[in-house]
Design an enzyme around this catalytic site. Sequence first.
Site, mmCIF file in Angstrom:
data_model
loop_
_atom_site.group_PDB
_atom_site.id
_atom_site.type_symbol
_atom_site.label_atom_id
_atom_site.label_comp_id
_atom_site.label_asym_id
_atom_site.label_seq_id
_atom_site.Cartn_x
_atom_site.Cartn_y
_atom_site.Cartn_z
ATOM 1 N N ARG A 134 11.518 -6.715 5.324
ATOM 2 C CA ARG A 134 11.487 -5.278 5.011
ATOM 3 C C ARG A 134 12.488 -4.513 5.891
ATOM 4 O O ARG A 134 12.623 -4.784 7.078
ATOM 5 C CB ARG A 134 10.076 -4.747 5.257
ATOM 6 C CG ARG A 134 9.940 -3.257 5.022
ATOM 7 C CD ARG A 134 8.521 -2.870 4.780
ATOM 8 N NE ARG A 134 7.710 -2.895 5.989
ATOM 9 C CZ ARG A 134 6.424 -2.535 6.013
ATOM 10 N NH1 ARG A 134 5.809 -2.177 4.902
ATOM 11 N NH2 ARG A 134 5.733 -2.582 7.131
ATOM 12 N N ARG A 192 11.467 -2.061 11.273
ATOM 13 C CA ARG A 192 10.415 -1.491 12.109
ATOM 14 C C ARG A 192 10.128 -2.454 13.258
ATOM 15 O O ARG A 192 10.106 -3.662 13.060
ATOM 16 C CB ARG A 192 9.135 -1.320 11.263
ATOM 17 C CG ARG A 192 9.028 0.037 10.610
ATOM 18 C CD ARG A 192 7.910 0.108 9.614
ATOM 19 N NE ARG A 192 6.603 -0.340 10.107
ATOM 20 C CZ ARG A 192 5.478 -0.233 9.412
ATOM 21 N NH1 ARG A 192 5.490 0.320 8.206
ATOM 22 N NH2 ARG A 192 4.335 -0.677 9.893
ATOM 23 N N ARG A 239 -0.614 -8.468 13.466
ATOM 24 C CA ARG A 239 -1.140 -7.455 12.533
ATOM 25 C C ARG A 239 -2.027 -8.105 11.474
ATOM 26 O O ARG A 239 -3.046 -7.542 11.074
ATOM 27 C CB ARG A 239 0.018 -6.699 11.870
ATOM 28 C CG ARG A 239 0.702 -5.747 12.840
ATOM 29 C CD ARG A 239 2.045 -5.296 12.322
ATOM 30 N NE ARG A 239 1.935 -4.469 11.137
ATOM 31 C CZ ARG A 239 2.924 -4.275 10.274
ATOM 32 N NH1 ARG A 239 4.093 -4.862 10.445
ATOM 33 N NH2 ARG A 239 2.752 -3.496 9.247
ATOM 34 N N ARG A 281 -9.241 1.572 8.710
ATOM 35 C CA ARG A 281 -8.911 0.214 9.125
ATOM 36 C C ARG A 281 -10.065 -0.432 9.887
ATOM 37 O O ARG A 281 -9.975 -1.610 10.235
ATOM 38 C CB ARG A 281 -7.684 0.241 10.028
ATOM 39 C CG ARG A 281 -6.367 -0.024 9.298
ATOM 40 C CD ARG A 281 -5.266 0.080 10.342
ATOM 41 N NE ARG A 281 -4.089 -0.693 10.029
ATOM 42 C CZ ARG A 281 -3.016 -0.182 9.445
ATOM 43 N NH1 ARG A 281 -2.990 1.053 9.028
ATOM 44 N NH2 ARG A 281 -1.949 -0.947 9.262
ATOM 45 N N LYS A 321 0.829 -1.220 0.000
ATOM 46 C CA LYS A 321 0.000 0.000 0.000
ATOM 47 C C LYS A 321 0.855 1.258 0.000
ATOM 48 O O LYS A 321 0.582 2.197 -0.734
ATOM 49 C CB LYS A 321 -0.933 0.034 1.230
ATOM 50 C CG LYS A 321 -1.940 -1.092 1.288
ATOM 51 C CD LYS A 321 -2.926 -0.889 2.427
ATOM 52 C CE LYS A 321 -2.302 -0.920 3.803
ATOM 53 N NZ LYS A 321 -1.708 -2.213 4.194
HETATM 54 P P1 AMP Z 1 1.076 0.833 8.889
HETATM 55 O O1 AMP Z 1 2.308 1.645 8.672
HETATM 56 O O2 AMP Z 1 -0.092 1.297 8.071
HETATM 57 O O3 AMP Z 1 1.325 -0.645 8.775
HETATM 58 O O4 AMP Z 1 0.629 1.085 10.416
HETATM 59 C C1 AMP Z 1 1.465 0.725 11.494
HETATM 60 C C2 AMP Z 1 0.656 0.684 12.797
HETATM 61 O O5 AMP Z 1 0.114 1.980 13.067
HETATM 62 C C3 AMP Z 1 -0.549 -0.246 12.769
HETATM 63 O O6 AMP Z 1 -0.208 -1.583 13.061
HETATM 64 C C4 AMP Z 1 -1.418 0.387 13.866
HETATM 65 O O7 AMP Z 1 -0.920 0.080 15.149
HETATM 66 C C5 AMP Z 1 -1.188 1.871 13.631
HETATM 67 N N1 AMP Z 1 -2.156 2.423 12.654
HETATM 68 C C6 AMP Z 1 -1.891 2.927 11.415
HETATM 69 N N2 AMP Z 1 -3.006 3.353 10.808
HETATM 70 C C7 AMP Z 1 -4.018 3.106 11.678
HETATM 71 C C8 AMP Z 1 -5.427 3.297 11.638
HETATM 72 N N3 AMP Z 1 -6.033 3.812 10.554
HETATM 73 N N4 AMP Z 1 -6.149 2.920 12.736
HETATM 74 C C9 AMP Z 1 -5.574 2.407 13.814
HETATM 75 N N5 AMP Z 1 -4.254 2.179 13.924
HETATM 76 C C10 AMP Z 1 -3.473 2.527 12.863
#
Ligand code: AMP
Length: 222
Positions: free
Chosen positions: A132, A165, A176, A93, A18
């Site tokens: 990654r 990360r 996740r 989400r 994404k």
């Molecule tokens: P990502 O970089 O999109 O994989 O997001 C990393 C982490 O940030 C996720 O595992 C959540 O803990 C938090 N996070 C990111 N976007 C959201 C969202 N829209 N709602 C809730 N938590 C989020």
Amino acid sequence: MVTRALDVILLGPPGAGKGTQAKRIAAAFELLHISTGDLLRDEVAKGTNLGQEAKGRMNRGELVPDELVGKMLAKRLHSQQAALGCAYDGYPRTTAQAVLLDGLLSELNRRVDVVLFLNVPDGELLARLTGRRSCPSCGAVFHLTTQPPKAEGVCDACGAALVQRDDDREDVVRERLRVYREHTAPLLEFYRGRRILREVAGGAVPDVVFQRMRDAMGSVKA
Ligand code: AMP
């Protein structure tokens, strides 16, 4: 000529690509790239109150509460850079987040135009995420086997040391993926019902996936 804003959601499991594709879509259509994950990591790095509240949940692979993420999103959506539209990466989400986004957009006389679902086989996601490596300085993303940096552990773009990360470790990745299935996957039906969901096969190199996404968007932009 008045150009209507374009609001595109990239939906898919963690590791589907994404972030990579949202950056490209944003550049191609002059949209603001909104990654709630990046925004949250920024808050964590700066040590703000929001960052402190979010950090533990992120490191465990859990979602950050809708209300906190919603406030952050609203601020970005009301900024001048969002006027031509946005490419949403990692938002919504949950169904509650999707409803909030509808409300925020309708205040701006806009709506979600298209949802691109990046579909990648489950077996590939774990390998993609655990391999990654990310640049904490400029945000560039690499992969140990499929897209290694020229010099081991060093960002090609800015020379900073690459990191894994905290939430790309295997146990957190599994959580996740579970959270995605439970809370985010139901959004596929939510948007399919509105006939704005387009499925794109995401198991290919980024250039090929990008072309598929452009093809899927063709009729939307016209
Ligand atoms: P990502 O970089 O999109 O994989 O997001 C990393 C982490 O940030 C996720 O595992 C959540 O803990 C938090 N996070 C990111 N976007 C959201 C969202 N829209 N709602 C809730 N938590 C989020």
